[in-house]
Design a protein around this motif. Structure first.
Motif, PDB file in Angstrom:
ATOM      1  N   VAL A   1      31.055   1.333  74.816  1.00  0.00           N
ATOM      2  CA  VAL A   1      32.050   0.582  73.730  1.00  0.00           C
ATOM      3  C   VAL A   1      33.212   1.609  73.703  1.00  0.00           C
ATOM      4  O   VAL A   1      32.831   2.808  73.324  1.00  0.00           O
ATOM      5  CB  VAL A   1      31.375   0.374  72.440  1.00  0.00           C
ATOM      6  CG1 VAL A   1      32.213  -0.201  71.773  1.00  0.00           C
ATOM      7  CG2 VAL A   1      29.994  -0.494  72.708  1.00  0.00           C
TER       8      VAL A   1
ATOM      9  N   LYS B   1      36.801   1.870  71.086  1.00  0.00           N
ATOM     10  CA  LYS B   1      37.300   1.222  70.023  1.00  0.00           C
ATOM     11  C   LYS B   1      38.584   1.984  70.123  1.00  0.00           C
ATOM     12  O   LYS B   1      38.658   3.179  70.271  1.00  0.00           O
ATOM     13  CB  LYS B   1      36.652   1.546  68.785  1.00  0.00           C
ATOM     14  CG  LYS B   1      35.206   0.707  68.728  1.00  0.00           C
ATOM     15  CD  LYS B   1      34.506   0.870  67.464  1.00  0.00           C
ATOM     16  CE  LYS B   1      33.166  -0.156  67.605  1.00  0.00           C
ATOM     17  NZ  LYS B   1      32.679  -0.063  66.158  1.00  0.00           N
TER      18      LYS B   1
ATOM     19  N   ARG C   1      42.929   1.703  68.085  1.00  0.00           N
ATOM     20  CA  ARG C   1      43.834   1.144  66.939  1.00  0.00           C
ATOM     21  C   ARG C   1      45.179   0.636  67.617  1.00  0.00           C
ATOM     22  O   ARG C   1      45.697   1.254  68.505  1.00  0.00           O
ATOM     23  CB  ARG C   1      43.916   1.921  65.814  1.00  0.00           C
ATOM     24  CG  ARG C   1      44.561   1.484  64.557  1.00  0.00           C
ATOM     25  CD  ARG C   1      44.862   2.403  63.552  1.00  0.00           C
ATOM     26  NE  ARG C   1      45.172   3.879  63.803  1.00  0.00           N
ATOM     27  CZ  ARG C   1      46.455   3.808  63.861  1.00  0.00           C
ATOM     28  NH1 ARG C   1      47.218   3.041  63.924  1.00  0.00           N
ATOM     29  NH2 ARG C   1      46.777   5.089  64.434  1.00  0.00           N
TER      30      ARG C   1
ATOM     31  N   LEU D   1      39.903  -2.512  63.944  1.00  0.00           N
ATOM     32  CA  LEU D   1      39.954  -1.880  65.256  1.00  0.00           C
ATOM     33  C   LEU D   1      39.751  -2.949  66.506  1.00  0.00           C
ATOM     34  O   LEU D   1      39.129  -3.669  66.188  1.00  0.00           O
ATOM     35  CB  LEU D   1      38.722  -0.709  65.208  1.00  0.00           C
ATOM     36  CG  LEU D   1      39.044   0.248  64.606  1.00  0.00           C
ATOM     37  CD1 LEU D   1      37.694   1.248  64.353  1.00  0.00           C
ATOM     38  CD2 LEU D   1      40.091   1.210  65.220  1.00  0.00           C
ATOM     39  N   GLN D   2      40.125  -2.684  67.717  1.00  0.00           N
ATOM     40  CA  GLN D   2      39.991  -3.390  68.678  1.00  0.00           C
ATOM     41  C   GLN D   2      38.645  -2.889  69.432  1.00  0.00           C
ATOM     42  O   GLN D   2      38.539  -1.671  69.383  1.00  0.00           O
ATOM     43  CB  GLN D   2      41.240  -3.436  69.539  1.00  0.00           C
ATOM     44  CG  GLN D   2      42.452  -3.900  68.784  1.00  0.00           C
ATOM     45  CD  GLN D   2      42.352  -5.232  68.355  1.00  0.00           C
ATOM     46  OE1 GLN D   2      41.959  -6.300  69.138  1.00  0.00           O
ATOM     47  NE2 GLN D   2      42.472  -5.352  66.948  1.00  0.00           N
ATOM     48  N   GLU D   3      38.254  -3.660  70.054  1.00  0.00           N
ATOM     49  CA  GLU D   3      36.981  -3.319  70.982  1.00  0.00           C
ATOM     50  C   GLU D   3      37.121  -3.611  72.670  1.00  0.00           C
ATOM     51  O   GLU D   3      37.687  -4.692  72.818  1.00  0.00           O
ATOM     52  CB  GLU D   3      35.735  -3.786  70.533  1.00  0.00           C
ATOM     53  CG  GLU D   3      35.055  -3.129  69.492  1.00  0.00           C
ATOM     54  CD  GLU D   3      33.691  -3.511  69.173  1.00  0.00           C
ATOM     55  OE1 GLU D   3      32.894  -4.123  69.668  1.00  0.00           O
ATOM     56  OE2 GLU D   3      32.937  -2.914  68.125  1.00  0.00           O
TER      57      GLU D   3
END
Length: 194
Positions: free
Chosen positions: A117, A119, A121, A128-130
């Protein structure tokens, strides 16, 4: 009249489409590739080398980038070197980073790993984007592998260095042909002597 209305709708549609396109293209776009390789130690332990490459394919910088790959259960794997998570302050558009770590396992069996994953910004968004890495194929830890056949190592060498070997062979044959006297000139020389 209907033609002018159609043109007006088309211009409005293109305006909104280009505005949406500009918003999308001004964001980071993360692509991550996860690779795993196995190597067996003589003591009955399998070493698992994990490497994750992250690419920012977007047109904007990603900030506070963090990577976490916690799919490796502590019941099955021991961390030998590196960390399963790491962070970077920023990842500029068009750039990439790599991270790797080494695990060991004494447990025999088939393992299915989840994607890592990522994460990050984006200044224009509060949340937060993933993003996720590519998944790995199932790995068979401490599996019985058939003994390597006699010519397997030769095949691997030819597959790896075959093009270099063929180029060197062609150059060698060319040099041999240039340096060795030809039979026709030797035959002409013997006819002249008679």
């Amino acid at each position: 009249m209907a033609g002018n209305l159609f043109v007006s709708f088309l211009i409005i549609f293109l305006f909104f489409f280009s505005a949406t396109e500009a918003t999308i293209s001004d964001a980071p776009f993360m692509v991550a590739h996860k690779k795993v390789s196995l190597s067996r130690l003589k003591s009955g332990i399998e070493r698992v080398s994990v490497s994750i490459d992250i690419y920012n394919q977007g047109f904007a910088t990603a900030y506070d980038v963090s990577l976490s790959d916690d799919s490796w259960s502590p019941d099955v794997f021991d961390l030998v070197s590196g960390n399963i998570s790491i962070s970077w302050e920023r990842l500029d558009a068009g750039s990439s980073v790599s991270h790797s770590f080494l695990l060991e396992s004494k447990v025999k069996g088939l393992f299915h790993g989840a994607p890592a994953v990522i994460k990050f910004r984006v200044p224009s968004k509060a949340a937060l984007q993933e993003a996720y890495s590519t998944p790995i194929l199932p790995i068979d830890i401490l599996a019985e592998r058939p003994p390597e056949k006699k010519f397997e190592s030769v095949k691997r060498l030819l597959a790896k260095y075959g093009s270099q070997i063929s180029v060197l062979s062609i150059v060698g044959l060319f040099v041999y042909a240039m340096l060795s006297p030809s039979k026709s000139s030797a035959a002409k020389g013997s006819k002249k002597r008679r």
